[in-house]
Design a protein around this motif. Sequence first.
Motif, PDB file in Angstrom:
ATOM      1  N   GLN A   1       0.846  -1.190   0.000  1.00 20.79           N
ATOM      2  CA  GLN A   1       0.000   0.000   0.000  1.00 20.79           C
ATOM      3  C   GLN A   1       0.879   1.237   0.000  1.00 20.79           C
ATOM      4  N   ALA A   2       0.518   2.210  -0.826  1.00 20.86           N
ATOM      5  CA  ALA A   2       1.302   3.437  -0.925  1.00 20.86           C
ATOM      6  C   ALA A   2       1.251   4.213   0.385  1.00 20.86           C
ATOM      7  N   ARG A   3       2.324   4.929   0.636  1.00 17.66           N
ATOM      8  CA  ARG A   3       2.414   5.751   1.841  1.00 17.66           C
ATOM      9  C   ARG A   3       2.686   7.191   1.429  1.00 17.66           C
ATOM     10  N   LEU A   4       1.908   8.115   1.992  1.00 15.03           N
ATOM     11  CA  LEU A   4       2.084   9.537   1.726  1.00 15.03           C
ATOM     12  C   LEU A   4       2.376  10.246   3.041  1.00 15.03           C
ATOM     13  N   VAL A   5       3.378  11.094   3.049  1.00 16.90           N
ATOM     14  CA  VAL A   5       3.738  11.826   4.249  1.00 16.90           C
ATOM     15  C   VAL A   5       3.803  13.307   3.921  1.00 16.90           C
ATOM     16  N   GLU A   6       2.945  14.075   4.583  1.00 20.66           N
ATOM     17  CA  GLU A   6       2.940  15.528   4.412  1.00 20.66           C
ATOM     18  C   GLU A   6       3.823  16.174   5.476  1.00 20.66           C
ATOM     19  N   SER A   7       4.360  17.332   5.145  1.00 21.75           N
ATOM     20  CA  SER A   7       5.130  18.116   6.107  1.00 21.75           C
ATOM     21  C   SER A   7       5.078  19.581   5.693  1.00 21.75           C
ATOM     22  N   GLY A   8       5.538  20.443   6.610  1.00 20.49           N
ATOM     23  CA  GLY A   8       5.626  21.854   6.292  1.00 20.49           C
ATOM     24  C   GLY A   8       4.553  22.721   6.918  1.00 20.49           C
ATOM     25  N   GLY A   9       3.604  22.108   7.580  1.00 14.50           N
ATOM     26  CA  GLY A   9       2.561  22.884   8.230  1.00 14.50           C
ATOM     27  C   GLY A   9       3.090  23.623   9.444  1.00 14.50           C
ATOM     28  N   GLY A  10       2.261  24.495   9.985  1.00 14.24           N
ATOM     29  CA  GLY A  10       2.662  25.241  11.156  1.00 14.24           C
ATOM     30  C   GLY A  10       1.803  26.463  11.375  1.00 14.24           C
ATOM     31  N   LEU A  11       2.287  27.346  12.223  1.00 15.77           N
ATOM     32  CA  LEU A  11       1.588  28.586  12.547  1.00 15.77           C
ATOM     33  C   LEU A  11       2.216  29.723  11.751  1.00 15.77           C
ATOM     34  N   VAL A  12       1.376  30.501  11.106  1.00 15.74           N
ATOM     35  CA  VAL A  12       1.851  31.623  10.309  1.00 15.74           C
ATOM     36  C   VAL A  12       0.892  32.799  10.485  1.00 15.74           C
ATOM     37  N   GLN A  13       1.421  34.000  10.392  1.00 11.83           N
ATOM     38  CA  GLN A  13       0.585  35.188  10.517  1.00 11.83           C
ATOM     39  C   GLN A  13      -0.176  35.449   9.224  1.00 11.83           C
ATOM     40  N   PRO A  14      -1.297  36.126   9.313  1.00  9.91           N
ATOM     41  CA  PRO A  14      -2.024  36.503   8.093  1.00  9.91           C
ATOM     42  C   PRO A  14      -1.117  37.259   7.134  1.00  9.91           C
ATOM     43  N   GLY A  15      -1.233  36.916   5.868  1.00  7.37           N
ATOM     44  CA  GLY A  15      -0.370  37.506   4.861  1.00  7.37           C
ATOM     45  C   GLY A  15       0.916  36.756   4.645  1.00  7.37           C
ATOM     46  N   GLY A  16       1.197  35.786   5.492  1.00 10.03           N
ATOM     47  CA  GLY A  16       2.433  35.027   5.389  1.00 10.03           C
ATOM     48  C   GLY A  16       2.338  33.894   4.390  1.00 10.03           C
ATOM     49  N   SER A  17       3.412  33.103   4.344  1.00 11.22           N
ATOM     50  CA  SER A  17       3.526  32.006   3.390  1.00 11.22           C
ATOM     51  C   SER A  17       3.987  30.739   4.091  1.00 11.22           C
ATOM     52  N   LEU A  18       3.594  29.621   3.508  1.00 12.84           N
ATOM     53  CA  LEU A  18       4.073  28.304   3.915  1.00 12.84           C
ATOM     54  C   LEU A  18       4.234  27.465   2.666  1.00 12.84           C
ATOM     55  N   ARG A  19       5.138  26.483   2.761  1.00 11.73           N
ATOM     56  CA  ARG A  19       5.313  25.529   1.680  1.00 11.73           C
ATOM     57  C   ARG A  19       5.140  24.128   2.250  1.00 11.73           C
ATOM     58  N   LEU A  20       4.103  23.450   1.765  1.00  8.52           N
ATOM     59  CA  LEU A  20       3.852  22.074   2.182  1.00  8.52           C
ATOM     60  C   LEU A  20       4.519  21.103   1.219  1.00  8.52           C
ATOM     61  N   SER A  21       4.932  19.969   1.748  1.00  7.50           N
ATOM     62  CA  SER A  21       5.514  18.910   0.937  1.00  7.50           C
ATOM     63  C   SER A  21       4.756  17.613   1.165  1.00  7.50           C
ATOM     64  N   CYS A  22       4.737  16.774   0.165  1.00  8.04           N
ATOM     65  CA  CYS A  22       4.133  15.452   0.275  1.00  8.04           C
ATOM     66  C   CYS A  22       5.029  14.476  -0.463  1.00  8.04           C
ATOM     67  N   VAL A  23       5.483  13.461   0.248  1.00  6.22           N
ATOM     68  CA  VAL A  23       6.357  12.454  -0.334  1.00  6.22           C
ATOM     69  C   VAL A  23       5.616  11.128  -0.402  1.00  6.22           C
ATOM     70  N   ALA A  24       5.586  10.547  -1.590  1.00  6.54           N
ATOM     71  CA  ALA A  24       4.930   9.261  -1.804  1.00  6.54           C
ATOM     72  C   ALA A  24       5.962   8.143  -1.884  1.00  6.54           C
ATOM     73  N   SER A  25       5.625   7.020  -1.269  1.00  3.69           N
ATOM     74  CA  SER A  25       6.513   5.858  -1.319  1.00  3.69           C
ATOM     75  C   SER A  25       5.675   4.593  -1.331  1.00  3.69           C
ATOM     76  N   ARG A  26       6.348   3.454  -1.536  1.00  2.00           N
ATOM     77  CA  ARG A  26       5.686   2.131  -1.534  1.00  2.00           C
ATOM     78  C   ARG A  26       4.558   2.047  -2.550  1.00  2.00           C
ATOM     79  N   THR A  27       4.770   2.614  -3.730  1.00  2.42           N
ATOM     80  CA  THR A  27       3.728   2.555  -4.765  1.00  2.42           C
ATOM     81  C   THR A  27       3.817   1.277  -5.577  1.00  2.42           C
ATOM     82  N   ASN A  28       4.730   0.386  -5.224  1.00  2.00           N
ATOM     83  CA  ASN A  28       4.894  -0.888  -5.939  1.00  2.00           C
ATOM     84  C   ASN A  28       5.149  -0.669  -7.426  1.00  2.00           C
ATOM     85  N   ASN A  29       5.874   0.403  -7.733  1.00  2.00           N
ATOM     86  CA  ASN A  29       6.221   0.752  -9.114  1.00  2.00           C
ATOM     87  C   ASN A  29       5.015   1.068  -9.989  1.00  2.00           C
TER      88      ASN A  29
END
Length: 117
Positions: A1-29
């Motif tokens: 079964q494929a595994r997805l892991v998100e990261s990059g979340g957090g607390l930010v002030q209005p008007g600010g920026s964040l960059r989220l990432s998602c890494v997929a693995s175990r997709t069995n090709n």
Amino acid sequence: QARLVESGGGLVQPGGSLRLSCVASRTNNIPIAAMGWYRQAPGKEREYIARININRSTDYADSVKGRFTISGDRALNTVYLQMDNLTAQDTAVYYCKAGLVGGYNYWGQGTQVTVSS
């Protein structure tokens, strides 16, 4: 079964920026056909945010168009969501979803984004 892991979340002030990432693995090709980002705010249903297809085409919900940008590596094993000009209404748990060739869909566990002063 494929595994997805998100990261990059957090607390930010209005008007600010964040960059989220998602890494997929175990997709069995099995190739990834598309990756998407969704979010769920407290008391609300999960909503679609953005998608990137293997042909590099992208799509956005109207609520984030012009502020969020989805991108990924060539095979979409890693995708990003650049979020700019954030508002309190963007506060939610953000999830990524992988759509594999053959119709298999997998979700990550989510990452919390809180926009607050």
